[in-house]
Design a protein around this motif. Structure first.
Motif, short mmCIF file in Angstrom:
data_model
loop_
_atom_site.label_atom_id
_atom_site.label_comp_id
_atom_site.label_asym_id
_atom_site.label_seq_id
_atom_site.Cartn_x
_atom_site.Cartn_y
_atom_site.Cartn_z
N ASN A 1 0.82 -1.21 0.00
CA ASN A 1 0.00 0.00 0.00
C ASN A 1 0.86 1.25 0.00
O ASN A 1 0.55 2.23 -0.68
N LYS A 2 1.92 1.24 0.77
CA LYS A 2 2.82 2.39 0.85
C LYS A 2 3.49 2.63 -0.50
O LYS A 2 3.60 3.77 -0.95
N GLU B 1 3.90 5.66 -5.50
CA GLU B 1 3.88 5.66 -6.97
C GLU B 1 2.85 6.64 -7.49
O GLU B 1 3.12 7.39 -8.42
N LYS B 2 1.67 6.66 -6.88
CA LYS B 2 0.63 7.61 -7.30
C LYS B 2 1.09 9.04 -7.09
O LYS B 2 0.87 9.90 -7.91
N GLN B 3 1.76 9.30 -5.97
CA GLN B 3 2.24 10.64 -5.68
C GLN B 3 3.31 11.05 -6.68
O GLN B 3 3.31 12.16 -7.18
N THR C 1 4.94 14.22 -11.26
CA THR C 1 5.62 14.27 -12.54
C THR C 1 4.85 15.11 -13.54
O THR C 1 5.42 15.91 -14.26
N SER C 2 3.52 14.99 -13.57
CA SER C 2 2.73 15.75 -14.52
C SER C 2 2.65 17.21 -14.12
O SER C 2 2.64 18.08 -14.97
N THR C 3 2.62 17.51 -12.85
CA THR C 3 2.50 18.89 -12.39
C THR C 3 3.73 19.73 -12.72
O THR C 3 3.59 20.80 -13.28
N PRO C 4 4.96 19.26 -12.44
CA PRO C 4 6.12 20.11 -12.74
C PRO C 4 6.28 20.40 -14.22
O PRO C 4 6.69 21.47 -14.56
N SER C 5 5.95 19.47 -15.12
CA SER C 5 6.14 19.74 -16.53
C SER C 5 5.25 20.88 -17.00
O SER C 5 5.67 21.71 -17.78
#
Length: 147
Positions: free
Chosen positions: A93-94, A99-101, A106-110
């Protein structure tokens, strides 16, 4: 022993992950790993992502498994197997949460980096005229002083 007493008192007022982990580490230091496992599990019941509780639980469980290997017929072995499965599920779960975070980060900084590069190019364009303007102003000011 004092840490155990302090944490027990604190837990009597308000259960907290920090107090459970501190007390569990104190139990583990006294080689009372069954009690440590119990407190680490209590901490994880409050916060399934608590890294200190998860790693402490893993260490204490390894010690208990080493002890129980001496007596394979012990009824305690099935309990230890259940705890081992619980740890595997918590780790999975961790990892999924991490991985989700990572994916969302990854999509936000680009998108922000493209907007920041656009804003930095727009910031770059106005700066040269601004830097030229003061030098010409200071030249004209120096002429005023001489006149």
């Amino acid at each position: 022993q004092e840490a155990i007493s302090d944490c027990t008192l604190s837990l009597g007022f308000s259960p907290s992950v920090k107090a459970y982990v501190r007390r569990a580490n104190a139990w583990a230091a006294l080689n009372k790993d069954r009690l440590a496992v119990k407190d680490f599990r209590s901490a994880l019941a409050l916060d399934r992502q608590e890294t200190a509780a998860l790693s402490g639980l893993e260490k204490s469980l390894r010690k208990l498994e080493a002890e129980s290997a001496k007596d394979p017929s012990s009824a305690k072995n099935s309990e230890l197997k259940e705890i081992r499965e619980e740890i595997k599920a918590l780790v999975a779960n961790k990892l999924n949460a991490a991985e989700k975070q990572t994916t969302s980060n990854t999509s936000t900084p680009s998108s922000s980096s493209s907007s920041s590069s656009a804003s930095s190019s727009s910031n770059t364009a106005p700066q040269p005229p601004t830097s030229n303007t003061p030098s010409s102003s200071s030249s004209s000011n120096s002429h005023h002083h001489t006149t």
